[in-house]
Motif scaffolding. Structure first.
Motif, mmCIF file in Angstrom:
data_model
loop_
_atom_site.group_PDB
_atom_site.id
_atom_site.type_symbol
_atom_site.label_atom_id
_atom_site.label_comp_id
_atom_site.label_asym_id
_atom_site.label_seq_id
_atom_site.Cartn_x
_atom_site.Cartn_y
_atom_site.Cartn_z
ATOM 1 N N PRO A 3 13.096 85.000 -9.479
ATOM 2 C CA PRO A 3 12.692 85.190 -8.084
ATOM 3 C C PRO A 3 12.320 86.629 -7.741
ATOM 4 O O PRO A 3 11.527 86.857 -6.824
ATOM 5 N N LEU A 4 12.857 87.590 -8.489
ATOM 6 C CA LEU A 4 12.460 88.979 -8.263
ATOM 7 C C LEU A 4 10.970 89.145 -8.535
ATOM 8 O O LEU A 4 10.259 89.855 -7.804
ATOM 9 N N LEU A 5 10.483 88.469 -9.577
ATOM 10 C CA LEU A 5 9.055 88.508 -9.873
ATOM 11 C C LEU A 5 8.265 87.807 -8.774
ATOM 12 O O LEU A 5 7.202 88.281 -8.364
ATOM 13 N N GLY A 6 8.781 86.672 -8.320
ATOM 14 C CA GLY A 6 8.110 85.952 -7.249
ATOM 15 C C GLY A 6 7.972 86.788 -6.000
ATOM 16 O O GLY A 6 7.009 86.637 -5.230
ATOM 17 N N PHE A 7 8.899 87.686 -5.801
ATOM 18 C CA PHE A 7 8.883 88.557 -4.628
ATOM 19 C C PHE A 7 7.809 89.644 -4.738
ATOM 20 O O PHE A 7 7.110 89.954 -3.764
ATOM 21 N N ILE A 8 7.637 90.219 -5.933
ATOM 22 C CA ILE A 8 6.747 91.375 -6.063
ATOM 23 C C ILE A 8 5.333 91.030 -6.535
ATOM 24 O O ILE A 8 4.403 91.802 -6.298
ATOM 25 N N VAL A 9 5.145 89.887 -7.197
ATOM 26 C CA VAL A 9 3.821 89.572 -7.746
ATOM 27 C C VAL A 9 2.750 89.445 -6.663
ATOM 28 O O VAL A 9 1.632 89.962 -6.841
ATOM 29 N N PRO A 10 2.992 88.773 -5.518
ATOM 30 C CA PRO A 10 1.934 88.730 -4.495
ATOM 31 C C PRO A 10 1.487 90.115 -4.044
ATOM 32 O O PRO A 10 0.294 90.338 -3.783
ATOM 33 N N LEU A 11 2.416 91.058 -3.954
ATOM 34 C CA LEU A 11 2.044 92.430 -3.601
ATOM 35 C C LEU A 11 1.179 93.049 -4.699
ATOM 36 O O LEU A 11 0.219 93.784 -4.415
ATOM 37 N N ALA A 12 1.532 92.754 -5.956
ATOM 38 C CA ALA A 12 0.725 93.272 -7.066
ATOM 39 C C ALA A 12 -0.686 92.697 -7.028
ATOM 40 O O ALA A 12 -1.660 93.397 -7.332
ATOM 41 N N LEU A 13 -0.816 91.441 -6.635
ATOM 42 C CA LEU A 13 -2.135 90.809 -6.603
ATOM 43 C C LEU A 13 -3.047 91.465 -5.573
ATOM 44 O O LEU A 13 -4.229 91.717 -5.850
ATOM 45 N N VAL A 14 -2.523 91.746 -4.377
ATOM 46 C CA VAL A 14 -3.385 92.381 -3.371
ATOM 47 C C VAL A 14 -3.730 93.807 -3.787
ATOM 48 O O VAL A 14 -4.800 94.322 -3.435
#
Length: 576
Positions: A199-210
């Motif tokens: 879930p830590l990845l789930g939290f930060i990946v959308p920010l990485a995508l933008v």
């Protein structure tokens, strides 16, 4: 019977590990530095692995080539069997124009490509990962992004980076169930532990995508929606994996995150929109981390050539002409038919989990020893590697064929056209097929000869600090095989042994193998080949590798720190 030797070089595990790593080093150098075509790089690396197996370990030539053959077969079934049939369904929707309807539906949620990237690549990609896995989300979401106006290279990078957080619970949690099988640890404990890491990845990946799509400006302007998507996905993934069911984890998390974004956009919009055209000009100067450099080298003609539109002669990638479709409103029936292939996939895969139906599907499964291949581990126990499971009816790829057959009348495509589309899909994915089969052949040679176990055993000798590098082992396994399931099969038991030697939690390190493994997905030659083929960039896998490698390493470092802290009193309360 060949018995593995783990320290064939001067009786030294360290020197032997150096030799064992050569095939992987060759593969990544050819891809990342020399920019060699993936299928050729994979074949050369396979030859290097065979040479190491035969002349160093030493494994007889016969078993070495048989192991390569089994790996190639596994690469086609079940892995390519899933990807090919998923792309076939997609190609049919392109041919009928329903993919354009789906694209317009997504664009009506938001015409901002940063938000579209989060919804399509992350949320929708997570749903595809939950249902099929094995490269399917990368293949489908990357071309969806192209249809929304993304450049091919950026579309592929976004799809690859997005395909991380959902992977451990992908394909109805097959990686977790496989991990439980090879380690003997309770499925619920492993599901809960992974659900307290990814879930830590789930939290930060959308920010990485933008950030990938529009740089720091994109993060500043769209962080609220990225945060909503990431938080909802992370909380749902934690809750479902810990308290409900591992197979349902990504299905629920993906749907809830997408729904949360849609609802949030009703009360919030970014102060400035962002749309990157397919030509050399960008609607906003300096947009994106690769905007200027790529814009200078890319023309509209190139984009059109790489992503041809659908036509009467067969399937192709890309969407319709935005200029002629501006303002077009699709009827409710058209929108339903556009979404129907994915709804059908959900229903088919859901029904396949009903015990009675599941039993009927698996009743014809056949498991057999690969002819002529007999291997014993270094401890003298017979290896299970030569056992090949041919679950031709229960396989996810077969379920996708069933879903595709149901889709044919729903989207109103002629059966003859659907058949031509099916064979055209094989031609379209030919380079990816060669790459995946070669990479899996490489992985099987390394596993059968003992090269992989040499690397793992050497790393496991780190003692208590092994908790810090434990995710790296899973990352390495997925980077080679392209599959978190395969990585768990390779290193799951080794993680447990290392945990016992270092007096660490076996559940923690076994889960770390899967959680770290998901970060190797984006640099796997298998996935790179699928992404490149999907966006019409076959031969440029090296470009993709360089774009995603740093993201993979940064996320891996975060996971390593998390697992290490979970092995200490600081976060040990998170271990079930």
């Amino acid at each position: 019977m060949y018995t593995q030797i783990l320290d064939p070089v001067a009786g030294s595990l360290a020197w032997s590990s150096l030799v064992a790593a050569i095939p992987l080093i060759v593969l990544f150098v050819l891809l990342g530095i020399l920019r060699m075509t993936a299928w050729l790089a994979a074949l050369i690396s396979l030859v290097v692995a065979l040479a190491a197996a035969i002349f160093v370990y030493p494994m007889p030539a016969g078993p070495a080539f048989l192991a390569a053959a089994e790996g190639a077969a596994f690469g086609f079934f079940p892995i390519l069997w899933i990807v090919i049939n998923a792309i076939w369904i997609y190609n049919m929707t392109v041919h009928t124009g329903h993919f354009d309807v789906l694209r317009r539906s997504f664009s009506r949620v938001s015409d901002d490509q940063r938000i579209q990237g989060v919804i399509v690549a992350f949320s929708f990609g997570a749903l595809l990962e939950a249902l099929a896995g094995f490269g399917t989300p990368v293949a489908i979401t990357s071309v969806m992004l192209i249809a929304l106006g993304f450049r091919p290279l950026k579309a592929a990078v976004v799809a690859l980076v997005a395909n991380t957080a959902p992977v451990a619970f992908g394909a109805l949690a097959v990686p977790i169930t496989t991990l439980a099988t090879v380690t003997g640890l309770p499925l619920h404990d492993l599901s809960a532990m992974v659900g307290r890491q990814t879930p830590l990845l789930g939290f930060i990946v959308p920010l990485a995508l933008v950030f990938i799509i529009d740089g720091t400006r994109g993060v500043r302007q769209t962080w609220p929606v990225a945060l909503v998507c990431g938080v909802v996905f992370a909380v749902a993934q934690f809750a479902i994996s810990n308290y409900v069911s591992a197979p349902l984890t990504d299905i629920v998390a993906s749907l809830l995150s997408a729904g949360a974004v849609v609802l949030f956009l009703r009360v919030w919009q970014p102060v400035e929109g962002f749309t990157e055209t397919g030509g050399p000009e960008v609607t906003r100067t300096g947009a994106g981390t690769d905007g200027r450099a790529e814009a200078a080298a890319t023309s509209t003609a190139t984009i059109d050539r790489q992503a041809p539109r659908a036509g009467r002669d067969g399937p192709s990638f890309g969407g319709g002409d935005g200029a002629t479709e501006a303002g077009r409103r699709d009827s409710g029936a058209e929108v339903f038919r556009a979404y129907s292939p994915y709804l059908i996939i959900i229903v088919v895969f859901g029904l396949a989990q009903i015990p009675a139906i599941q039993h009927a599907l698996t009743s014809v499964t056949r498991t057999f020893a690969w002819p002529g291949l007999h291997i014993a581990s270094a401890s003298g126990k017979a290896s299970t590697l030569p056992m090949f499971k041919f679950d031709w009816l229960a396989a996810a790829g077969t379920l996708l064929i069933i879903a595709g057959l149901i889709t044919i009348p729903v989207i109103r495509i002629r059966p003859a056209t659907a058949l031509r589309t099916y064979f055209a899909t094989y031609r379209q994915l030919a380079p990816a097929i060669v790459t995946v089969m070669a990479v899996l052949a490489l992985a099987y040679v390394m596993n059968a000869s003992g090269q992989t176990t040499t690397l793992g055993t050497w790393m496991a000798g780190a003692g208590g600090i092994f908790a810090l590098i434990s995710p790296i082992l899973g990352w390495l396994g997925v980077a080679v095989t392209g599959s978190d399931t395969s990585s768990n099969s390779l290193f799951g038991a080794l993680q447990v042994v290392a945990a016992q030697k270092a007096e660490l939690s076996a559940t923690l390190l076994a889960a770390a193998n899967s959680s770290g493994g998901v970060l190797g997905k984006m640099i796997s030659p298998q996935n790179l080949a699928i992404a490149a083929a999907a966006v019409g960039m076959s031969g440029r896998e090296g470009d993709l590798f360089r774009r995603v490698f740093l993201w993979s390493v940064v996320f891996l470092a975060v996971m390593c720190v998390l697992v290490y802290l979970q092995s200490t009193p600081v976060l040990s309360w998170m271990v079930p």
